[in-house]
Enzyme design. Structure first.
Site, short mmCIF file in Angstrom:
data_model
loop_
_atom_site.label_atom_id
_atom_site.label_comp_id
_atom_site.label_asym_id
_atom_site.label_seq_id
_atom_site.Cartn_x
_atom_site.Cartn_y
_atom_site.Cartn_z
CG MET A 108 -2.03 -1.05 1.16
SD MET A 108 -3.17 -0.86 2.55
CE MET A 108 -4.23 -2.27 2.25
CB CYS A 109 -0.06 4.79 -0.33
SG CYS A 109 -1.07 4.45 -1.79
CD GLN A 110 5.76 3.47 3.91
OE1 GLN A 110 6.36 4.33 4.53
NE2 GLN A 110 6.11 2.19 4.00
CG ASN B 75 -1.42 3.40 3.73
OD1 ASN B 75 -1.58 2.55 2.87
ND2 ASN B 75 -0.80 3.15 4.87
#
Length: 258
Positions: A1-3, A105
């Protein structure tokens, strides 16, 4: 996933040190990046669909010590929506005559809220849909800009409606405070006197904050994963929402009306 990366301070501060370490993580989160700086009621927004580890725009941010009291940054690993500029976080909208900045996120399944004309997504991410819905519902709950405490209470009512659809780690700011919500993974620290040396986890870089700060300075840094190896980071509990004001968790200092 994103941060995610956020900063909230009691005095304008640059985020070059933290962003430098954060951008290194774009080797695994390479589907775009963005960073937004509040300056008064204005916002400087830098986004690129290239990875922060190679983007010339990210290199500019690393070399450009913009001072701000509220900053939100994001490196993207796409789960919904194509790799494109319009899908890069943070997203910016206006409400009550103030800019609002949001980054997410996570991954939301089956989240398809009804949105009216005032708040419509430009891109095709679940994140931007969630942001638009939050602002739409905030506008329904309040006729004008409320206090930080009132906004926190309303967000605590609204966020579970989105979080039930999946992972919903996010940061949100209107320039006075910064809200951070954890579904799965989020950490924060507060830098204040006595200041000391900090070392990045992801890069061979250290900084002595004692040489750069005044006695009364206070800086809260929020990140998906701790950025430094020799500072004490506090982990959010799943489902926890915190409001940061003047460099620490709101409620631990007196927060005036927004």
């Amino acid at each position: 996933m994103c941060q995610l990366l956020g900063m909230n301070c009691n005095t304008p501060t640059d985020i070059v040190f933290s962003f430098t370490g954060f951008a290194t993580r774009a080797h695994e989160h390479c589907d775009g990046f963005g960073i937004a700086f509040f300056e008064g009621r204005g916002v400087r927004l830098f986004v690129d669909h290239a990875a922060a580890s190679v983007s010339p725009v990210a290199e500019l941010v690393k070399q450009y010590p913009i001072k701000s009291q509220n900053v939100i940054a994001h490196i993207r690993k796409a789960t919904q929506g194509r790799v494109a500029l319009e899908n890069c976080h943070p997203f910016v909208r206006e409400l009550w005559g103030r800019y609002w900045v949001f980054a997410h996120n996570g991954d939301l399944k089956g989240f398809a809220p009804k949105l009216h004309a005032a708040f419509k997504p430009v891109g095709d991410t679940d994140s931007e849909q969630a942001f638009c819905w939050l602002l739409q519902e905030l506008a329904k709950h309040h006729a004008s800009l409320p206090t930080i405490e009132a906004l926190t209470d309303t967000l605590r009512e609204l966020v579970p409606h989105i979080a039930q659809h999946g992972t919903f780690n996010f940061m949100l700011s209107q320039g006075d405070a910064l809200w951070a919500h954890c579904s799965t993974n989020l950490h924060y620290l507060v830098r204040q006197a006595p200041f000391g040396l900090a070392r990045l986890q992801d890069q061979d870089m250290s900084l002595n904050f004692e040489e750069l700060t005044d006695q009364g300075d206070r800086v809260a840094v929020i990140a998906t994963e701790p950025l430094t190896s020799d500072e004490i980071w506090t982990r959010f509990q799943p489902g926890e929402l915190k409001a940061f004001f003047n460099g620490q968790v709101s409620g631990q200092v007196s927060a005036p009306s927004a």
